[in-house]
Design an enzyme around this catalytic site. Structure first.
Site, PDB file in Angstrom:
ATOM      1  N   ASN A  85       4.118   0.566   2.120  1.00 23.08           N
ATOM      2  CA  ASN A  85       4.115  -0.547   3.086  1.00 23.08           C
ATOM      3  C   ASN A  85       4.175  -1.844   2.312  1.00 23.08           C
ATOM      4  OD1 ASN A  85       3.257   1.020   5.668  1.00 23.08           O
ATOM      5  ND2 ASN A  85       1.858   1.707   4.067  1.00 23.08           N
ATOM      6  N   LYS A 135      12.594  10.154  10.652  1.00 17.86           N
ATOM      7  CA  LYS A 135      12.004   8.808  10.678  1.00 17.86           C
ATOM      8  C   LYS A 135      13.031   7.719  10.937  1.00 17.86           C
ATOM      9  CE  LYS A 135       8.242   9.722   7.421  1.00 17.86           C
ATOM     10  NZ  LYS A 135       7.406   9.090   6.393  1.00 17.86           N
ATOM     11  N   ARG A 149       0.861  -1.187   0.000  1.00 14.11           N
ATOM     12  CA  ARG A 149       0.000   0.000   0.000  1.00 14.11           C
ATOM     13  C   ARG A 149       0.893   1.231   0.000  1.00 14.11           C
ATOM     14  NH1 ARG A 149      -2.710   0.447   5.080  1.00 14.11           N
ATOM     15  NH2 ARG A 149      -1.278   2.162   5.378  1.00 14.11           N
ATOM     16  N   GLU A 153       4.945   6.920   2.399  1.00 18.49           N
ATOM     17  CA  GLU A 153       5.771   5.706   2.441  1.00 18.49           C
ATOM     18  C   GLU A 153       5.063   4.627   1.647  1.00 18.49           C
ATOM     19  OE1 GLU A 153       5.880   3.231   5.843  1.00 18.49           O
ATOM     20  OE2 GLU A 153       3.797   3.610   6.388  1.00 18.49           O
ATOM     21  N   SER A 210      -2.586  -2.930   5.816  1.00 19.85           N
ATOM     22  CA  SER A 210      -3.887  -3.312   6.375  1.00 19.85           C
ATOM     23  C   SER A 210      -5.033  -2.439   5.878  1.00 19.85           C
ATOM     24  CB  SER A 210      -3.817  -3.272   7.900  1.00 19.85           C
ATOM     25  OG  SER A 210      -3.537  -1.966   8.317  1.00 19.85           O
ATOM     26  N   ARG A 268      -7.654   7.484   5.025  1.00 18.40           N
ATOM     27  CA  ARG A 268      -7.667   7.611   6.486  1.00 18.40           C
ATOM     28  C   ARG A 268      -7.568   9.090   6.823  1.00 18.40           C
ATOM     29  NH1 ARG A 268      -2.521   4.303   7.984  1.00 18.40           N
ATOM     30  NH2 ARG A 268      -1.928   5.360   6.059  1.00 18.40           N
ATOM     31  N   GLU A 304       7.942   0.611  11.488  1.00 12.14           N
ATOM     32  CA  GLU A 304       6.610   0.623  10.872  1.00 12.14           C
ATOM     33  C   GLU A 304       5.568   0.604  11.976  1.00 12.14           C
ATOM     34  OE1 GLU A 304       6.209   0.706   7.607  1.00 12.14           O
ATOM     35  OE2 GLU A 304       8.347   0.486   7.217  1.00 12.14           O
ATOM     36  N   GLY A 305       4.353   0.948  11.588  1.00 15.94           N
ATOM     37  CA  GLY A 305       3.242   0.742  12.516  1.00 15.94           C
ATOM     38  C   GLY A 305       2.770   1.997  13.218  1.00 15.94           C
ATOM     39  N   LYS A 307      12.329   2.555   5.311  1.00 17.86           N
ATOM     40  CA  LYS A 307      12.389   4.001   5.075  1.00 17.86           C
ATOM     41  C   LYS A 307      13.714   4.384   4.413  1.00 17.86           C
ATOM     42  CE  LYS A 307       8.598   4.913   7.762  1.00 17.86           C
ATOM     43  NZ  LYS A 307       7.958   3.617   7.838  1.00 17.86           N
TER      44      LYS A 307
END
Ligand code: ADP
Ligand code: MG
Length: 475
Positions: free
Chosen positions: A147, A365, A126, A145, A152, A451, A369-370, A306
């Site tokens: 993923n 950064k 994604r 970024e 998800s 989102r 992740e997450g 990253k």
């Protein structure tokens, strides 16, 4: 650009309250669901997953741009994942100082050393973007970024359009429904998995979702799982701990879990350091060594770092994989924000100086992740002060901070009071591809995810309790 499209609605408090009550029911009806924080492994009582009262305006041209470039990103991720020399170069400095990346890289080297057992590659990624408002008032698409592991919300993103369509009906805005693009990432993701399953070539073999202990977001998984079951593909859900206890490889390196052969390992877990005990690393290695198709394989996981993103943004680098395709290079590069390396040497020193002089212009950064790991504003100075002359600085990258125009909306969260807030949105595009040996046999943009979060929060996604699900309302 006029982005405050719902101000008439928000002026009427009673209308907002009435709409919110109805639309929560719609979310439950449509399966926009999440388990509760207190009972994350039980479906006896569930909540609606957080979402916006109204869909957020997204410039149509930028939505189309993100959609159009997704196949290019699939090609890029796939090409980079097969380029040991590049990955070694790109991650070399980070590996020296970041234990997590080093451990992943170690598995990668072990797998290469032994010889990759599976020539089918399944990628589900994604690519996330924000809409950067330039000083001249123009808005442009900038990648946050990409993923490459456990991307998800493809499941719930397939359910949320019906919710906002209904609210447009309630507002008697039937003509506007066409502004909400159709979306079904579950289907596209399941198509990728089933193609890989088919190429694996054993009808009895199963698809194994690798999941965590705490399974609040299970409904998002179930959307994809159920698509697979409907295609006669059996799905099992297992944790690293189950793999340690009950999985094994046979002499052909076929992976067996509880005596069932596994055709595809689909990781929905395993992207954070604390997901791994010593034993869990062994489980990851076992799966990576196996003949099962891994989504992602270890190289593709590393490609999402990253640090790799920052190295890809260097002038001339994309041409390495697209030497005679300037249009593809142009499309991909147009989405890159400024990215800067902290590697030891003059260039890294300049990055330190740049960030320190004007921290509000950047995001710092780490290789994580997450959500919730990035550093903003004054804290950038504090962090850099401690590491600016040390190799540890190479575990970070610096990125231009994207500044979208805030838009008013209500973020609906179970148990929280109804409140109007200023928000920014992040658009994700799902990419799905399958390569069989040297041949790409599937390369698709499988849909999107919008989102939205309040501007009070610099960082964090839906799972972190910051962002909520949304739909683009194309303007
Ligand atoms: P993670 O892998 O933790 O999701 P991201 O790079 O996606 O890391 O960053 C997490 C969040 O931080 C994003 O969802 C976004 O809200 C915010 N963010 C990241 N990079 C930028 C940026 N360059 N400008 C503005 N916000 C950013
Ligand atoms: Mg992210």
């Amino acid at each position: 650009m006029a982005l405050q499209v719902w101000d008439d609605v928000f002026r009427d408090e009673k209308l907002v309250a009435d709409l919110a009550a109805v639309v929560k029911d719609t979310a439950l009806l449509q399966g926009v669901l999440m388990r509760t924080k207190s009972e994350p492994n039980s479906s006896e009582v569930v909540n609606y997953a957080p979402f916006t009262l109204l869909p957020s305006p997204v410039p149509q041209n930028l939505y189309e741009q993100a959609k159009a470039v997704q196949k290019d990103f699939n090609q890029l991720v796939d090409a980079v994942s097969q380029d040991l020399v590049f990955l070694e170069q790109a991650l070399g400095s980070a590996i020296k100082v970041d234990d997590f990346t080093a451990k992943l890289f170690d598995i990668y080297k072990q797998v290469l050393h032994e010889g990759v057992a599976q020539s089918v590659c399944l990628g589900i990624n994604r690519s996330d973007y924000m809409f950067d408002l330039g000083t001249d008032g123009t808005v442009s698409l900038k990648q946050i970024e990409i993923n490459t592991i456990a991307a998800s919300f493809g499941g719930l993103a397939s359910r949320i359009p019906a919710v906002h369509r209904h609210i447009l009906h309630l507002l008697d805005k039937y003509d506007d429904v066409s502004r909400l693009p159709d979306n079904n990432p579950s289907k596209g993701i399941a198509e990728g998995i089933s193609k890989a399953w088919e190429l694996y070539g054993s009808e009895r073999a199963v698809v194994m979702f690798v999941v965590e202990d705490v399974q609040r977001n299970i409904f998002d998984h179930r959307c994809v799982e159920n698509e697979l079951w409907s295609r006669s593909i059996h799905v099992i859900r297992r944790r690293f701990e189950d793999v340690i206890e009950r999985a094994s490889l046979d002499e052909k390196r076929r992976l067996f879990m509880d005596d069932q052969e596994v055709a595809v390992v689909y990781y929905r877990h395993g992207y954070m350091p604390h997901n791994y005990s010593q034993q869990n690393w062994q489980a990851r290695l076992l799966m990576e060594r196996s003949r099962a198709v891994k989504c992602p394989d270890i190289a593709t996981h590393l490609t999402g770092a990253k640090k790799v993103q920052q190295e890809l943004a260097r002038p001339g680098v994309l041409e390495r994989w697209f030497p005679s395709d300037p249009e593809t290079v142009r499309r991909i590069r147009a989405t890159f924000a400024g990215l800067y390396s902290f590697d030891m040497g003059e260039e890294g020193d300049q990055t330190v100086a740049l960030a320190t002089a004007n921290p509000d212009r950047f995001v710092l950064k780490p290789q994580r992740e997450g959500g919730g790991n990035n550093i903003y504003g004054e804290e950038i100075r504090v962090v850099l002060e401690g590491i600016k002359d040390k190799p540890e600085r190479s575990s970070y990258i610096l990125m231009d901070r994207i500044r979208p125009q805030p838009v008013r909306n209500c973020l609906l969260r179970s148990g929280m009071p109804l409140k109007l807030s200023e928000n920014i949105s992040e658009l994700g595009m799902f990419g799905v591809y399958v390569r069989n040996g040297k041949k790409m046999v599937l390369n698709e943009c499988a849909g999107h995810l919008l989102r939205t979060k309040s501007i009070e929060h610099a960082d964090g996604g839906v799972a972190a309790g910051v962002a909520v699900l949304d739909n683009p309302y194309l303007v």
